[in-house]
Design an enzyme around this catalytic site. Structure first.
Site, PDB file in Angstrom:
ATOM      1  N   GLN A  21       0.828  -1.214   0.000  1.00  0.00           N
ATOM      2  CA  GLN A  21       0.000   0.000   0.000  1.00  0.00           C
ATOM      3  C   GLN A  21       0.860   1.261   0.000  1.00  0.00           C
ATOM      4  O   GLN A  21       0.460   2.299  -0.510  1.00  0.00           O
ATOM      5  CB  GLN A  21      -0.915   0.009   1.226  1.00  0.00           C
ATOM      6  CG  GLN A  21      -1.948  -1.100   1.242  1.00  0.00           C
ATOM      7  CD  GLN A  21      -2.707  -1.131   2.552  1.00  0.00           C
ATOM      8  OE1 GLN A  21      -2.882  -0.103   3.198  1.00  0.00           O
ATOM      9  NE2 GLN A  21      -3.150  -2.313   2.961  1.00  0.00           N
ATOM     10  N   CYS A  22       2.039   1.183   0.604  1.00  0.00           N
ATOM     11  CA  CYS A  22       2.922   2.338   0.683  1.00  0.00           C
ATOM     12  C   CYS A  22       3.964   2.284  -0.432  1.00  0.00           C
ATOM     13  O   CYS A  22       4.285   1.210  -0.948  1.00  0.00           O
ATOM     14  CB  CYS A  22       3.638   2.380   2.033  1.00  0.00           C
ATOM     15  SG  CYS A  22       2.525   2.516   3.447  1.00  0.00           S
ATOM     16  N   THR A  23       4.497   3.448  -0.779  1.00  0.00           N
ATOM     17  CA  THR A  23       5.597   3.503  -1.743  1.00  0.00           C
ATOM     18  C   THR A  23       6.885   3.219  -0.996  1.00  0.00           C
ATOM     19  O   THR A  23       7.474   4.104  -0.376  1.00  0.00           O
ATOM     20  CB  THR A  23       5.663   4.882  -2.420  1.00  0.00           C
ATOM     21  OG1 THR A  23       4.399   5.172  -3.007  1.00  0.00           O
ATOM     22  CG2 THR A  23       6.733   4.904  -3.494  1.00  0.00           C
TER      23      THR A  23
END
Length: 675
Positions: free
Chosen positions: A540-542
């Site tokens: 979900q996160c970069t």
């Protein structure tokens, strides 16, 4: 009064703050590294009743060709020599400089030009160094005076009213007022039994044949009882050269008038009787003196303008300093004005958005708008350079607003704005109760894209880039894209299908071959869809190496700046060639080099590779069929895409293409890919 050497009251310079402001602009935009002498203008006033040293004023109009001086003032024309370093300022041969200016005055005397125009007798020399980082200015002013004749003896002085009768004074004033302005600084007065009259210098040969007395008169800035002002020195040098052998004793009228309460006064005017001790005129120019003293010593001065200028204006000038210095010798053809006026819209105020904004400000961009709907979290400030710990408290500030506020804190001259908006995305279905909000968001995004010149796509997901990509293509904007992987990145500029009529939405391409560059979605064979469902936290996160965003942010802005330097702007062709292999007039070159289409970076190899990809006629974001659908149906078309991203595959023909090709021959890029 016993005989004594005649002493003159020197000028004191008064340099206005506006002069330093004008010098700063000239240095940055015109002079650059050129330290050749330039013409400047000053003036001195004769309209004063105070016993103060004569003041030479140098103000904001000093560089004007046609300077407008106040009434009751006399112009001083001179030279400015602005050095490039403080060492050069210190090491300049001051005597030689002054002698060179005095030489011009001496030549005007010998040729007789000064008899025609007495203003040529007065000079001004200003030696300066401008430290534009600190706004410290070093300067030394000189008022060149010829050391000729060898000595001048003052034999006495009288008030004007003691020398002339009241009738003669009236006659003197009447004929003085009739002189041309250029002749009033230095003139002749003829006194005989019939009265008193004023003439210009050219009348000397006529007047000497008459019975009467010839006096020299000048407009005197001094108010000291026994000492005339500095302009008389060169005037007497000219009189000595031309008429000294015929007349070595002269009565000089130091005419001192002033206006007070609307009335004209001349009660401080004096007449000095002087004798010039003459030898043969020198073969060359006499010695020249005239450097201004500081605290009774021959020394330069320094003025610190940083505390006297508006801090906002100081910051504005300082921001442009590095850019203007580039134009001095490294990139003289860079168009900074176009860059400064460019309006940038950033989709995303996270890691990329913060860093892109900082680089944009470094290039002098003044208009930056953020679009983001998230809030600052505790993990953000160490990676996202516009946020601080306090921005995370109480649920976190909206990123768009916090980023805009931070930009203003860094540089008050930036017009930064934050918009809290959701970016509608393909595959993210819209319920009935969300319809009005989504419609409002789309409308605001359309208006923001209309009002900006360059669009940056800096969001976390592929699908969030679809709407601004499509709108940017339709509205023919420069669209820049940056995307991050763990140790990889992609930066690129979008090509677009230029309409026959700008803004009409006509999808017919008129781009030249070699310029038909693809957008972010042109290499996809599937439509962007919902990529955030069923994801673990790291998905979900970069998740990326911290330095990757700085590199990508810098590169995407540098490409944009290069686009602005090309005459075709977004239509500029791309190349992967080494700039040194191209002809200087190549269409691929700008003052900053080539403009790549894409740069892909690989941190594991510390390698960047330029790529070029072409427009695809089945692109789900910029193809003619997509732009035509938007042109015809507007928000209804967008709504269909949001609820079912496969609709894009249908209208572009991708679905049929996929059906006609064997599955094992197709390389499909999913939304899980970094780029």
């Amino acid at each position: 009064m016993s005989d004594e050497v005649l002493q003159f009251v020197p000028f004191s310079s008064a340099i206005d703050a506006g002069f330093w402001y004008q010098l700063t602009k000239k240095k940055l935009d015109i002079f650059k590294l050129n330290d050749a002498a330039v013409k400047i203008n000053g003036f001195y006033s004769t309209n004063s009743s105070l016993a103060l040293p004569p003041i030479c004023n140098i103000d904001y109009s000093a560089f004007d060709d046609d300077i407008q001086i106040p009434p009751g003032s006399v112009p001083l024309k001179g030279l400015l020599m602005n050095t490039n370093t403080v060492e050069d300022f210190k090491m300049k041969d001051k005597k030689a400089l002054l002698q060179s200016v005095g030489q011009k005055i001496w030549e005007a005397i010998i040729s007789g030009a000064a008899l025609e125009n007495p203003l040529l007798l007065q000079g001004l020399l200003c030696l300066t160094f401008a430290d534009l980082k600190k706004y410290h200015y070093y300067y030394w002013v000189a008022f060149p005076a010829l050391n000729y004749p060898d000595s001048i003896i003052c034999k006495g002085s009288k008030k004007l009213c003691e020398y002339f009768t009241s009738d003669q004074i009236s006659q003197f004033l009447e004929s003085y007022d009739a002189l041309l302005p250029s002749d009033k600084s230095l003139f002749l007065v003829f006194k005989d039994n019939e009265g008193c009259s004023v003439f210009d210098l050219k009348k000397y040969e006529t007047l000497k044949k008459k019975e009467g007395k010839i006096l020299l008169g000048f407009c005197d800035p001094s108010r000291y009882e026994k000492h005339p002002g500095w302009p008389l020195r060169n005037a007497l040098a000219m009189i000595a050269y031309h008429w000294g052998k015929e007349q070595s004793n002269w009565d000089v009228i130091c005419f001192r008038e002033y206006i007070k309460d609307g009335k004209r006064f001349y009660d401080q005017s004096i007449i000095i009787s002087c004798k010039m001790n003459l030898k043969e005129a020198p073969e060359g120019c006499p010695d020249v003196l005239g450097w201004e003293k500081y605290k009774s010593k021959l020394a330069p001065r320094k003025v610190d303008m940083s505390s006297n200028m508006d801090p906002t204006k100081l910051a504005d000038a300082a921001v442009d300093l590095n850019l203007k210095l580039m134009r001095w010798r490294l990139a003289p053809d860079v168009d900074l004005e176009t860059i400064k006026s460019t309006r940038c819209l950033l989709f995303g105020a996270g890691t990329l958005g913060c860093n892109v904004a900082r680089v944009l400000m470094g290039w002098g961009i003044r208009k930056i708008t953020f679009i983001d709907n998230s809030h600052v979290s505790y993990s953000n400030p160490v990676r996202q350079t516009l946020f601080e710990f306090k921005d995370c408290l109480q649920g976190g500030k909206p990123k768009a607003l916090a980023a805009a506020e931070a930009l203003k804190n860094i540089f008050p001259g930036v017009e930064a704005e934050g918009k809290i908006l959701n970016i509608p995305m393909p595959g993210h279905s819209i319920s009935e109760n969300m319809l009005d909000q989504v419609s409002s968001d789309v409308k605001q995004i359309e208006e923001l894209i209309d009002s900006h010149d360059v669009i940056f796509l800096l969001t976390d997901t592929r699908e969030s880039r679809w709407l601004p990509t499509m709108l940017g293509a339709y509205k023919e904007k420069i669209v820049m894209n940056a995307a991050l992987g763990y140790d990889t990145f992609l930066v690129m500029r979008h090509g677009f299908r230029q309409s026959e009529h700008k803004g009409s939405g006509d999808p017919l391409s008129t781009l030249n071959d070699g310029s038909e560059l693809g957008c972010y979605f042109c290499n996809d064979v599937v439509a962007p869809g919902n990529s955030v469902t069923d994801r673990t936290l790291d998905q979900q996160c970069t998740v990326t190496r911290p330095g990757v965003s700085y590199i990508a942010s810098a590169l995407v802005v540098e490409i944009m700046i290069s686009i602005l330097q090309h005459p075709k702007k977004a239509l500029a062709p791309a190349t992967v060639s080494d700039p040194s292999t191209l002809n200087s007039d190549s269409d691929f070159l700008t003052p900053l080099g080539v403009i790549p289409h894409q740069i892909r970076g690989y941190m594991d190899k510390f390698q960047t590779v330029p790529f070029i990809s072409k427009l695809h006629n089945r692109c789900t974001a910029c193809s003619a069929s997509v732009l035509e659908e938007y042109k015809n149906d507007g928000f209804d078309f967008i709504l269909k895409v949001l609820n079912d991203s496969s609709y894009l595959e249908e209208i572009t023909g991708l679905s049929k293409l996929m059906d006609s090709i064997a599955e094992d021959e197709v390389l499909a890029f999913s939304d899980d890919e970094d780029f």
